[in-house]
Enzyme design. Structure first.
Site, PDB file in Angstrom:
ATOM      1  N   GLN A 115       0.529  -1.238  -0.213  1.00 46.26           N
ATOM      2  CA  GLN A 115       0.279  -0.024  -0.023  1.00 46.26           C
ATOM      3  C   GLN A 115       0.699   1.284   0.113  1.00 46.26           C
ATOM      4  O   GLN A 115       0.265   2.479  -0.429  1.00 46.26           O
ATOM      5  CB  GLN A 115      -1.024   0.061   1.049  1.00 46.26           C
ATOM      6  CG  GLN A 115      -1.925   1.128   1.447  1.00 46.26           C
ATOM      7  CD  GLN A 115      -3.103   1.282   0.416  1.00 46.26           C
ATOM      8  OE1 GLN A 115      -3.182   0.335  -0.261  1.00 46.26           O
ATOM      9  NE2 GLN A 115      -3.368   2.500  -0.076  1.00 46.26           N
TER      10      GLN A 115
ATOM     11  N   ALA B 153      -5.677   5.338  -0.072  1.00 50.25           N
ATOM     12  CA  ALA B 153      -5.213   5.386   1.667  1.00 50.25           C
ATOM     13  C   ALA B 153      -3.657   5.241   2.078  1.00 50.25           C
ATOM     14  O   ALA B 153      -2.761   4.471   1.158  1.00 50.25           O
ATOM     15  CB  ALA B 153      -5.898   3.802   2.439  1.00 50.25           C
TER      16      ALA B 153
ATOM     17  N   SER C 178      -5.439   1.603   4.877  1.00 51.14           N
ATOM     18  CA  SER C 178      -6.733   0.984   3.911  1.00 51.14           C
ATOM     19  C   SER C 178      -6.850  -0.581   4.398  1.00 51.14           C
ATOM     20  O   SER C 178      -6.487  -0.917   5.186  1.00 51.14           O
ATOM     21  CB  SER C 178      -5.357   0.138   2.913  1.00 51.14           C
ATOM     22  OG  SER C 178      -6.228  -0.763   1.987  1.00 51.14           O
TER      23      SER C 178
ATOM     24  N   HIS D  50      -7.878  -2.752   3.032  1.00 53.44           N
ATOM     25  CA  HIS D  50      -7.538  -3.764   2.191  1.00 53.44           C
ATOM     26  C   HIS D  50      -6.390  -4.462   2.849  1.00 53.44           C
ATOM     27  O   HIS D  50      -6.446  -5.955   3.553  1.00 53.44           O
ATOM     28  CB  HIS D  50      -6.341  -2.838   0.533  1.00 53.44           C
ATOM     29  CG  HIS D  50      -7.591  -3.827  -0.734  1.00 53.44           C
ATOM     30  ND1 HIS D  50      -7.630  -3.813  -1.305  1.00 53.44           N
ATOM     31  CD2 HIS D  50      -7.948  -2.677  -0.624  1.00 53.44           C
ATOM     32  CE1 HIS D  50      -9.006  -3.944  -1.708  1.00 53.44           C
ATOM     33  NE2 HIS D  50      -9.381  -2.575  -1.663  1.00 53.44           N
TER      34      HIS D  50
ATOM     35  N   ASP E 134     -11.169  -5.388  -3.923  1.00 57.17           N
ATOM     36  CA  ASP E 134     -11.956  -5.007  -4.929  1.00 57.17           C
ATOM     37  C   ASP E 134     -12.584  -5.776  -6.104  1.00 57.17           C
ATOM     38  O   ASP E 134     -11.746  -6.343  -6.437  1.00 57.17           O
ATOM     39  CB  ASP E 134     -10.776  -3.632  -5.639  1.00 57.17           C
ATOM     40  CG  ASP E 134     -10.734  -2.872  -4.670  1.00 57.17           C
ATOM     41  OD1 ASP E 134     -11.511  -2.851  -4.212  1.00 57.17           O
ATOM     42  OD2 ASP E 134      -9.609  -1.531  -5.288  1.00 57.17           O
TER      43      ASP E 134
ATOM     44  N   GLU F 173     -16.450   4.647  -4.495  1.00 54.35           N
ATOM     45  CA  GLU F 173     -16.229   3.629  -5.010  1.00 54.35           C
ATOM     46  C   GLU F 173     -17.035   2.193  -5.132  1.00 54.35           C
ATOM     47  O   GLU F 173     -17.158   1.433  -4.305  1.00 54.35           O
ATOM     48  CB  GLU F 173     -14.857   2.749  -4.600  1.00 54.35           C
ATOM     49  CG  GLU F 173     -13.814   3.892  -4.259  1.00 54.35           C
ATOM     50  CD  GLU F 173     -12.592   3.408  -3.514  1.00 54.35           C
ATOM     51  OE1 GLU F 173     -12.468   2.800  -3.259  1.00 54.35           O
ATOM     52  OE2 GLU F 173     -11.392   4.382  -4.054  1.00 54.35           O
TER      53      GLU F 173
ATOM     54  N   HIS G 221     -15.573  -1.311  -4.469  1.00 55.66           N
ATOM     55  CA  HIS G 221     -14.812  -1.853  -3.376  1.00 55.66           C
ATOM     56  C   HIS G 221     -15.666  -2.175  -2.437  1.00 55.66           C
ATOM     57  O   HIS G 221     -17.094  -1.536  -1.635  1.00 55.66           O
ATOM     58  CB  HIS G 221     -14.132  -0.707  -2.494  1.00 55.66           C
ATOM     59  CG  HIS G 221     -13.878  -1.063  -1.390  1.00 55.66           C
ATOM     60  ND1 HIS G 221     -11.841  -1.008  -1.249  1.00 55.66           N
ATOM     61  CD2 HIS G 221     -13.689  -1.297   0.013  1.00 55.66           C
ATOM     62  CE1 HIS G 221     -11.634  -0.997   0.167  1.00 55.66           C
ATOM     63  NE2 HIS G 221     -12.509  -1.391   0.389  1.00 55.66           N
TER      64      HIS G 221
END
Length: 354
Positions: free
Chosen positions: A242, A263, A268, A270, A277, A320, A323
């Protein structure tokens, strides 16, 4: 001079027409009687002529009755509120069930029918103001734990109303647990949080959560049955990965712009292993059949659209539609039904400290 039989017949029919068509003529019965007593003339009025007179009389009565009935219907319509162009016939709400934490506020969107009405005043009432209060424009504010009904009523047509079922919970509880290195993870109401306010340790590397992957595969299979293709494009991202992504965007767009869609490392979702995503990961995904289906059905598999279009100022990120964040079916459904983003649902913010 003696009248011919034909002329007498015509005269009698004419008299009957005048009598039956005019309710104001009160002596018509006597006049017909007198005509019938006219001295006999050659020939007689046979049964056919009597039938003709009877039929004509009936027709005139029918015509008069018809006019009377039509007049009555017309007056009824004029007096009926259904013909009032401003009368409200229905109220629909953007949400009929909401869950709030104490101090939280939410406002349902009201649509009154017909849209052409010029009288769309609203009256709002709460069945229990110890649970939730509501102002004159529909802002519902949670006061204390419990349940109540908030009602919106048409000011112009008071018999028309709509209800919102409100559930209020206690303020969210925040707990902190240690990561592998002893650094902290933040859980609010049992939900691991990663946003601009709450970060993750650099060494937190759980990988993609196994339950999240299983539920996503179920989601993808359900979409495929509808002829749609929803596939995983990005799952778990480490702190270091990231960091590279964010650094690249910052060098191209500047950090201020990059912060609206990427982010910072350690912030993040993730990195939690609970975010995915799908598909193209860009604005071209918005409005596609897959995006529409995902927004409507993700919660059925435990996911939410994490960054909705109307919550940019709250989440801190642009819309988004690709996401999704895994919360579990029960929690995701509660968030979906509330109409709130995750920050609103947990009563937290999303802002970097700088």
């Amino acid at each position: 001079m003696l009248f011919s039989q034909r002329k007498i017949r015509i005269f009698i029919i004419a008299v009957l027409a005048v009598c039956t068509a005019s309710s104001a003529f009160t002596g018509c019965g006597k006049l017909v009687s007198e005509v019938s007593d006219t001295p006999s003339v050659p020939g007689t009025i046979d049964n056919t002529d009597n039938t003709l007179i009877s039929e004509n009389t009936t027709q005139f009565h029918d015509a008069t009755d018809g006019l009377t009935e039509q007049g009555s219907d017309s007056n009824s319509s004029v007096n009926s509120s259904s013909n009032d162009p401003n009368a409200i016939t229905g109220i629909s709400l953007s949400m009929t069930e909401i869950t709030l934490s104490k101090g939280q506020t939410k406002m349902p969107i009201v649509t009154m029918s017909p849209q052409s009405s010029a009288e769309k005043g609203e009256i709002w009432k709460s069945s229990d103001e110890n649970v939730a209060v509501v102002d004159g424009i529909g802002n519902i504010t949670a006061v204390g734990a419990g349940s109540c009904i908030v009602t919106v009523i048409s000011e112009y047509t008071p018999e028309i109303s709509a209800d919102v079922s409100v559930t209020v919970t206690e303020s969210p509880s925040e707990t902190v647990s240690s990561s592998q290195s002893g650094n902290n993870l933040t859980y609010i109401n049992g939900i691991l949080v990663a946003n601009k306010t709450y970060g993750l340790p650099a060494d937190y590397n759980p990988g993609l959560d196994s339950e999240t992957k299983i539920k996503f595969d179920e989601l993808s299979a359900a979409a495929a049955k509808e002829g749609l293709n929803i596939y995983l494009s990005s799952g778990f991202r480490s702190y270091e990965y990231q960091k590279k992504i964010y650094s690249n965007y910052s060098s191209i767009y500047g950090s201020e712009t990059a912060d609206t869609f990427s982010a910072r490392p350690g912030h993040s979702e993730h990195q939690t292993g609970l975010a995915i995503d799908v598909n193209t990961i860009d604005d071209s995904f918005a409005g596609t059949p897959e995006a529409i289906w995902l927004a409507e059905h993700a919660h059925e598999f435990g996911f939410i659209i994490r960054y909705p279009a109307d919550k940019v100022a709250i989440t801190g990120y642009k819309y988004e539609p690709w996401h999704i964040r895994y919360l579990g079916v029960e929690t995701a459904t509660a968030v979906y039904n509330s109409g709130l983003c995750l920050e609103e649902y947990l009563c937290i913010d999303s802002k970097y400290k700088e």
